[in-house]
Enzyme design. Structure first.
Site, short mmCIF file in Angstrom:
data_model
loop_
_atom_site.label_atom_id
_atom_site.label_comp_id
_atom_site.label_asym_id
_atom_site.label_seq_id
_atom_site.Cartn_x
_atom_site.Cartn_y
_atom_site.Cartn_z
N ASN A 37 18.00 53.76 15.08
CA ASN A 37 19.44 53.92 15.32
C ASN A 37 20.11 54.83 14.29
OD1 ASN A 37 19.75 52.47 17.71
ND2 ASN A 37 19.73 50.52 16.62
N ASP B 265 20.70 41.42 5.64
CA ASP B 265 21.27 41.59 4.30
C ASP B 265 20.21 42.04 3.30
OD1 ASP B 265 23.56 40.71 5.50
OD2 ASP B 265 23.98 39.10 4.08
N PHE B 266 19.00 41.52 3.43
CA PHE B 266 17.92 41.96 2.53
C PHE B 266 17.67 43.46 2.73
CE2 PHE B 266 13.51 42.97 1.59
CZ PHE B 266 13.30 42.34 0.36
N HIS C 103 23.16 36.63 19.11
CA HIS C 103 24.62 36.57 19.03
C HIS C 103 25.28 37.05 20.32
CE1 HIS C 103 22.97 40.22 17.11
NE2 HIS C 103 23.88 40.84 17.83
N GLU D 255 16.85 37.26 16.24
CA GLU D 255 17.59 38.37 15.65
C GLU D 255 19.06 38.00 15.75
OE1 GLU D 255 18.80 43.05 16.19
OE2 GLU D 255 18.25 41.83 17.90
N ASP E 186 15.76 38.59 20.91
CA ASP E 186 16.63 39.72 20.64
C ASP E 186 18.10 39.32 20.65
OD1 ASP E 186 17.07 42.72 20.46
OD2 ASP E 186 18.12 42.29 22.33
N HIS F 72 19.65 45.76 3.88
CA HIS F 72 20.77 46.58 3.43
C HIS F 72 20.80 46.68 1.90
CE1 HIS F 72 21.71 46.35 7.53
NE2 HIS F 72 22.78 45.59 7.53
#
Length: 586
Positions: A391, A317-318, A257, A291, A254, A320
């Site tokens: 979300n 990105d895919f 970053h 992730e 998870d 979105h």
């Protein structure tokens, strides 16, 4: 204890404590400290045998604390720990051969809402359904122990314990064993970047957390400060636990970053090296999927070229690009993803933001993928997942706003991509139930703070607060459970049949799982709304327009169509909001 030797049954790392006593099976046992901060029983022969409830009394306190490495919390995260013999299960999955991360279909599910019962054993009863769908791997949202009876799983505080309301560790072993016998691998979602707000006693034992460089969930895990060697070992041992004790095939890491680590050897690189070593030890493929929203291919590149060596990563990105082109929604982080040219770039480059300006971040973002070192199947993609649904203010799925035609197009885009496709539970039959943000914090003040914070979050984004359900309301949880009568009727059944056909076609058609970016070609016409994905002799054709269109898809045989009116006669005629797959001649 820094040598890599496994701690004894009741050993505990507590470098901050002056004294430690073990309370086990109703008796108090004294412990002695070694130089590295670990405590062991002063008289090892006094250790109770069999299943034992136990906890630790630090510095003369009278309330025992649960074990940081607890395998069971039968009375909740604040109660005593209970021992668990992971070697007692008689595994029957000797015939299972994991394919590794090979472009097969992943099915993401949340145990609490996948079935009415919300348990591992109930999910086991659905494995026939998943095998019939053609699923290669199930990915379970986090199962580590959290306070309360239900939540998404990202508020866990006992990383070694399986949540009791799901059935505990024995039920987890039964589930994995049964999944493997059905020919389905298991990926476990794990959270190493933060701990939940209730029941986290780790700071009482040692410097597990660091206030410096905190993330959006609070203090960061201490990965690079003083005494971080044992903290890192704590996490690495947990990684290996899933592989060795529970026969898990892969882990989804998870929000990597949010891992604050300034060491020369990043914790992700250590994860990768330990997983590869364990793979050799167990003689089977094991993999890690990150992730990450960094769009940094270093995560995927080999450690030999100074990469982290992870097997895969999620690619937002895919999602979105597909979401915007199907829904027209361009608010927030969707702003840059409008247009078929964006979809084309994602299919051929992997990332859309690969050094380009991100209007949402107000800066440039990402870097290009080196296609000689990273292949397409290392990107895990989806058109829906727990984050992208849950979300949203109302937790609404694509099925709440899109009709069958566009839901079918989403399925084709995902399952004919060169990437590794992932489905979110219920997507395959256009589940009408939402998947909302739900919690069950027993502490009133924490529950109120969570509910108020959720409202503030969406007010800042311009959502109508009346659309936001109360996370603490029991109905928010129960409303998110799948309705298993839906797959048998109407367009639900029609879409499910399409998903089965698409997954079967993907398995039978080598071009569709070719991971070489060089084999992916696209053509599109923004004005007329058509888009063609070329995969060798396979052409996957889409009509995003609200009117019938024609395109030169070449001659060949129609393998699959999402609408009855599709016609291939010299040119391809596609009705509005439909897709077709063609095998070319030659």
């Amino acid at each position: 204890m820094s040598t890599g030797i496994a701690p004894a049954r009741f050993d505990v790392w507590a470098p901050l404590a002056k004294t430690v006593e073990l309370k086990a099976a109703g008796q108090l046992l004294s412990m002695v400290q070694s130089q590295d901060g670990w405590w062991s029983l002063a008289d090892p022969s006094a250790a109770p045998a069999g299943d034992t409830d136990y906890g630790y009394l630090l510095d003369g306190e009278t309330t025992p604390l649960p074990d940081p490495r607890s395998r069971r919390q039968p009375d909740g995260v604040h109660g005593l720990s209970r021992t668990f013999d992971a070697g007692a299960h008689q595994w029957a999955d000797g015939g299972w051969q994991s394919p590794g991360l090979n472009g097969g279909v992943i099915y993401e599910l949340h145990l609490g809402t996948f079935t009415p019962e919300g348990t591992l054993d109930a999910a086991t009863a659905k494995l026939d359904y998943l095998a019939g769908l053609g699923i290669d791997f199930v990915e379970l949202l986090p199962v580590n122990a959290f306070n309360g009876t239900h939540n998404w799983g990202y508020d866990g505080v006992h990383w070694y314990a399986v949540q009791e309301t799901y059935g505990g560790p024995a039920a987890y072993q039964r589930f994995v064993d049964a999944a493997h016998r059905h020919g389905i691998g298991v990926i476990q979602d794990v959270v190493y970047n933060h701990l939940g707000p209730s029941g986290n006693y780790l700071p009482r034992f040692g410097p597990y957390l660091s206030a410096a460089g905190g993330n959006s969930w609070g203090d960061s895990v201490n990965l690079d400060g003083p005494d971080s060697d044992e903290v890192r070992r704590y996490i690495l041992d947990n990684v290996l636990m899933w592989f060795r004790d529970y026969h898990v095939d892969g882990l989804r890491l998870d929000a990597v970053h949010a891992l604050q680590d300034e060491r020369a050897v990043h914790i992700l690189e250590e994860f990768s090296a330990a997983t590869d070593e364990c793979s050799r030890e167990l003689d089977k493929p094991l993999f890690l999927i990150a992730e990450s929203d960094l769009n940094n291919p270093r995560l995927l590149e080999s450690r030999n070229v100074n990469g982290y060596g992870l097997t895969g990563q999620w690619s937002d990105d895919f999602h979105h690009a597909v979401h915007v082109n199907l829904t027209g929604e361009t608010a927030g982080y969707y702003a840059d993803f409008e247009g078929l040219d964006v979809l084309a770039k994602v299919f051929t480059e992997g990332f859309f933001h690969n050094g380009t300006y991100s209007s949402f971040r107000h800066r440039h973002h990402g870097r290009p993928i080196n296609k000689e070192r990273v292949n397409a199947r290392q990107l895990v993609v989806c058109t829906q997942n727990h984050d992208q649904i849950g979300n949203r203010a109302a937790g609404d799925r694509l099925s709440s706003t899109l009709g069958y035609g566009r839901l079918a197009m989403a399925a084709v885009l995902n399952l004919t991509s060169p990437f590794t496709p992932m489905l979110f539970m219920g997507e395959e039959f256009a589940a009408s139930t939402p998947w909302q943000f739900f919690t069950s914090h027993p502490e009133p003040e924490l529950g109120e703070a969570t509910s108020a914070g959720r409202l503030r979050e969406f007010e800042r984004m311009g959502w109508d607060p009346d659309l936001v359900p109360d996370p603490q309301a029991g109905s928010t949880f129960t409303n998110s459970k799948l309705d298993w009568s839906e797959p048998e009727r109407g367009d639900h059944a029609r879409l499910l049949a399409l998903y089965k056909d698409l997954i079967a076609l993907r398995r039978q058609t080598p071009e569709l799982t070719d991971p070489d970016f060089a084999s992916v070609h696209v053509e599109f016409d923004q004005d007329h709304g058509w888009f063609i994905l070329r995969r060798g002799r396979i052409s996957v054709c889409f009509n995003f327009a609200d009117r019938t269109c024609t395109m030169d898809a070449g001659t060949g045989r129609l393998l699959l169509a999402t609408a009855d009116e599709v016609n291939l006669d010299g040119v391809l005629t596609l009705p509005a909001n439909s897709a077709a797959i063609i095998r070319g001649q030659g």
